[in-house]
Design a protein around this motif. Structure first.
Motif, PDB file in Angstrom:
ATOM      1  N   PRO A  77       6.510 -75.532  36.997  1.00 55.05           N
ATOM      2  CA  PRO A  77       5.766 -74.684  36.190  1.00 55.05           C
ATOM      3  C   PRO A  77       4.972 -75.317  35.084  1.00 55.05           C
ATOM      4  N   ASN A 103      18.611 -67.795  38.575  1.00 52.79           N
ATOM      5  CA  ASN A 103      17.286 -68.773  38.691  1.00 52.79           C
ATOM      6  C   ASN A 103      16.320 -67.800  38.416  1.00 52.79           C
ATOM      7  N   PHE A 109      12.134 -67.294  36.069  1.00 53.60           N
ATOM      8  CA  PHE A 109      10.985 -67.854  35.614  1.00 53.60           C
ATOM      9  C   PHE A 109      10.043 -66.686  34.998  1.00 53.60           C
ATOM     10  N   ARG A 121      11.787 -71.131  31.930  1.00 53.09           N
ATOM     11  CA  ARG A 121      12.612 -71.352  33.172  1.00 53.09           C
ATOM     12  C   ARG A 121      13.949 -71.413  33.391  1.00 53.09           C
ATOM     13  N   ASP A 148      17.088 -72.777  35.629  1.00 48.35           N
ATOM     14  CA  ASP A 148      17.328 -73.538  36.892  1.00 48.35           C
ATOM     15  C   ASP A 148      18.738 -73.842  37.086  1.00 48.35           C
TER      16      ASP A 148
END
Length: 845
Positions: free
Chosen positions: A109, A362, A364, A397, A399
């Motif tokens: 991203p 996870n 976004f 984000r 992750d």
């Protein structure tokens, strides 16, 4: 291969048939056609203009053509638009558009798009944010080449301009119900209503759609924890409302709100090549990956024991105000949008429980607000425009890559023993760490380990731009178009790296230092002694240490202070000279400069471009984490010939282009991690395009095009990094040399105020390498896609019943190939959709 060539020849013939029948054209010229190309209006220069008057390589697709071709999102558009390539990879966000061979892999991203997407005057900051049901479309314009003057940064390859239907001051409705089957079963329901709320003052349009489809892939779950046995399914709902206020003869004000939710599973990827590591996987879980020689990707059966959940919410508000003053027009457009993605992934793409991304950890989130103000008018022979643009982006984000129960024994088997992870860690610990307590088997890289708490990346970006775009009629038939845009961008990025839970890697980092710099004299001596004691070659120890301490396993990241800022200002512009030799022939030459912003690699990585990350210097405070990459700049030259013939029923345009990228951003995956490479030597794309549209009768429409594009990375000196050096002088990934598209539509009366419809469209692309690092295993041979539609309905279009098919010949092809994660020598691929067919019933007023 002969079949593919024959299909390509048929498409080329359909696209260029208008050039091969002069006698037929002569007969048509004597007739008076009811339709002409003069009615095609585009807003490629943010003004309403006839398509043949614009000195830009632009193709416009009408609502009728898009409906007949089944275009619902930008990915569907590829079958019509020559030179356009759109692919999807690891999740719904990772959708990437390319024009003339140029685009940016969308998995990271932090990387912005080379092809911009604008919907109703509002730019979408990433291609993936624009992926979804587009609703009721008035037209789509594909602009090729840099569009940096009017549309700003991140349009260095081109632009897709989408215009949806406005509210109307007459009552109307549009209902649609469809069922599909073949590669998957599903349905789609959509409807809209429009009309006045207050006569001549306020009109509204409400639109809603609901779709559900089974998956294109069958999943072998191997006992889970995944229970869903399908992948690449679809389940979405979208709602859109518009209100149009008529401010009299001088202006209007429009408000729009929309929201879309997608709750799906995506994206499985079958094996195309199984390397020697597949033996270790199958020793742990028989059948978890096809053995070498038994790969069958187009059986559409994948192995995945973990969820691939995709939960997407996308919505926003926008407002547009237009007012005509005595000497100029004012246009103001503002928007606020939010995009959220929760994503899961079976990261090893096998049935063994090696590595995965849990959807609870996870995600976004992307927030974007934009505002644009334009003043435009005409003074004598001078058409002018000035404006300003502002954008504010907030990106987060999260992750987390976690280890499954099979990671430790899998890694050990690569070295010959399922217990090797703890055997080596204990050997190092007992030899070099005082008071070391040996690890039990299974504790070296435990299930649930990795950076299991998750890293958080945050980026804030603000962009301010001033621009002017003008056309000066220097002669009766000669125009000079010129413009310039100044763009100032500031980005702030932060990362909170979580500590990792991989005790075996802790041992390696303790013995060799957190930086794991194996080149120091001390560490070379340790390796030599340990090699002698274990009878394992130093090279094998280095490889095993690398896999034990993958980026997600290393604690060094949690000691890195990633809090960086960057600012940049760029000038982009256009200079174009056009001359109309007669009513039917326009020629132009254009120079344009485009720009894509630099930014930050929002990921854990050990390689930055051609250089290994020097963690020791970072820990010592002598260097910063090399997350930044430079902007992408391009100079482009285009020569265009726009022609009309036969009472303005034929459009035949030819474009010659050359684009020189001073720098080029590349995001590539090496089997362990993604890393961003900024190729300072740049890249070039050159070629030619032919575009055709013929309206020979009121009933028949032929549209097509052909693109030849030679897109290559420029030569550069060897760096010593194979994944980078392979690119020198090579053709870009996902950049076929030839694109051919064509569409034929015929409508004819059939009595009783009814008519029938026959439509065929198709696309051929030549051979291309679908991998960002150009491994030969990822080559896709040229292929052809055909879509068809047959229907009957009322001549006034009050109802219609249609039978359709997509990928009519059930062509097998891969979209993107990639290295099997943590599996050297193995490769997987994301596939194109199989044949589907269905029926659609429409009713409208």
């Amino acid at each position: 291969m002969n079949i593919r060539v024959t299909r390509a020849a048929l498409l080329a013939a359909a696209s260029s048939a208008v050039l091969m029948a002069p006698s037929a054209f002569a007969q048509e010229e004597e007739q008076t056609a009811g339709r002409t190309i003069d009615t095609i209006v585009v807003t490629a220069q943010k003004r309403e203009q006839g398509i043949q008057d614009v000195p830009i390589a632009v193709t416009a697709f009408t609502a009728e053509l898009l409906q007949n071709s089944g275009v619902r999102d930008i990915k569907d558009l590829t079958v019509l638009a020559p030179g356009l390539n759109v692919t999807s990879t690891s999740n719904e966000y990772s959708t990437t558009a390319r024009i003339r061979g140029v685009g940016t892999v969308g998995d990271n991203p932090g990387l912005e798009s080379s092809v911009g997407i604008v919907i109703d005057g509002v730019p979408r900051a990433r291609n993936g944010v624009s992926f979804g049901d587009l609703g009721e479309i008035e037209r789509i314009e594909v602009l090729r080449g840099p569009q940096g003057t009017l549309f700003g940064a991140n349009t260095s390859a081109g632009l897709i301009n989408i215009v949806t239907a406005d509210p109307e001051f007459e009552y109307g409705y549009n209902l649609e119900a469809g069922y599909l089957t073949g590669g998957a079963d599903g349905y789609r329901l959509a409807g809209s209503v429009t009309g006045p709320i207050v006569d001549d003052f306020l009109a509204v349009r409400l639109y809603a759609a609901r779709g559900n489809r089974d998956g294109f892939l069958d999943v072998q779950t191997f006992g889970g924890p995944r229970t869903n046995a399908e992948d690449n399914d679809q389940d979405f709902v979208t709602i859109r409302g518009q209100a149009l206020f008529n401010l009299g003869t001088r202006g209007e004000f429009q408000l729009t709100a929309d929201v879309t939710n997608r709750d799906e599973n995506c994206c499985g990827a079958p094996s195309i090549v199984s390397g020697p590591t597949s033996l270790a996987l199958n020793a742990l879980v028989p059948g978890s990956r096809p053995t070498p020689g038994n790969e069958a990707p187009f059986s559409r059966v994948v192995q995945a024991n973990r969820d691939t959940t995709q939960d997407v919410t996308d919505g926003g508000f926008q407002a547009e105000f237009t007012y005509d003053f005595d000497n100029f027009e004012l246009v103001a457009v503002g928007s606020v949008r939010d995009y959220s993605l929760i994503t899961g992934q079976d990261t090893d793409f096998t049935g063994a429980d090696v590595v995965y991304r849990d959807p609870t950890r996870n995600s976004f989130d992307f927030g974007n607000a934009t505002a644009e103000l334009r003043l435009q008018g005409t003074a004598g022979n001078f058409d002018w425009m000035v404006g300003g643009f502002y954008s504010q982006e907030d990106l987060t984000r999260r992750d987390a890559i976690q280890y499954g129960v099979h990671f430790e024994p899998y890694l050990g088997l690569l070295g010959g023993s399922p217990t090797l992870v703890t055997t080596l860690a204990n050997g190092l610990g007992l030899t070099f760490i005082p008071g070391y307590t040996p690890l039990a088997v299974g504790q070296g890289a435990p299930a649930g380990g990795g950076n299991n708490l998750g890293d958080t990346y945050e980026q804030e970006a603000s962009t301010f731009a001033l621009f002017t775009h003008n056309t000066w009629a220097v002669g009766e038939n000669t125009d000079l178009t010129f413009g310039v845009r100044w763009t100032d961008t500031t980005k702030d990025a932060r990362a909170d790296f979580s500590p990792s839970n991989v005790p075996a890697c802790d041992v390696w980092e303790t013995v060799f230092g957190e930086a794991l710099d194996f080149t120091t004299a001390q560490n070379q001596a340790i390796l030599a002694g340990f090699s002698q004691a274990t009878q394992i070659p130093v090279a094998s120890l280095l490889q095993f240490g690398t896999f034990t301490c993958l980026p997600g396993a290393r604690d060094v990241y949690s000691n890195i202070n990633f809090d960086q800022s960057r600012s940049e200002s760029e000038l982009t512009g256009i200079l174009s000279l056009s001359h109309r030799f007669n009513d039917d022939f326009l020629m132009y030459g254009t120079y344009s400069r485009g720009y894509k912003a630099g930014g930050f690699n929002l990921d854990r990585f050990e390689q930055a471009g051609a250089q290994r990350v020097d963690f020791q210097s970072i820990l010592n405070g002598n260097a910063v984490y090399p997350a930044q990459f430079e902007p992408e700049l391009v100079d482009s030259f285009e020569l265009g010939f726009k022609t009309e013939a036969f009472n303005d029923t034929l459009l035949a345009n030819l474009y010659l282009f050359y684009s020189d990228f001073e720098t080029f951003q590349l995001n590539t995956f090496n089997g362990i991690a993604f890393f961003v490479t900024s190729l300072n030597e740049g890249a070039t794309t050159r070629g030619a395009e032919l575009e055709l549209l013929w309206l020979p009768t009121d009933n028949l429409t032929l549209q097509g095009g052909m693109t030849y594009a030679d897109a290559q990375y420029n030569d550069f000196a060897a760096t010593g990094t194979p994944d980078v050096d392979r690119l020198s002088g090579a053709t870009m990934s996902l950049a076929p040399e030839w694109y051919t598209s064509g569409a034929i539509t015929y409508r004819a009366p059939m009595g009783g105020n009814m008519e029938w419809l026959a439509h065929l469209d198709g696309r051929y692309v030549s051979e291309q390498n679908t991998g960002s690092d150009l491994d030969p295993e990822k080559i896709q041979e040229g292929y052809t896609l055909l879509n068809a539609r047959l229907g009957i309905g009322a001549q006034d279009e009050s109802w219609a019943l249609e039978l359709w098919a997509r990928n009519l010949t059930d062509e097998d092809y891969i979209q993107v190939g990639f290295d099997g994660p943590f599996q050297p020598g193995s490769f997987n691929a994301f596939l194109g959709a199989p044949r589907t067919w269905g029926v659609t019933l429409r009713a409208r007023r």
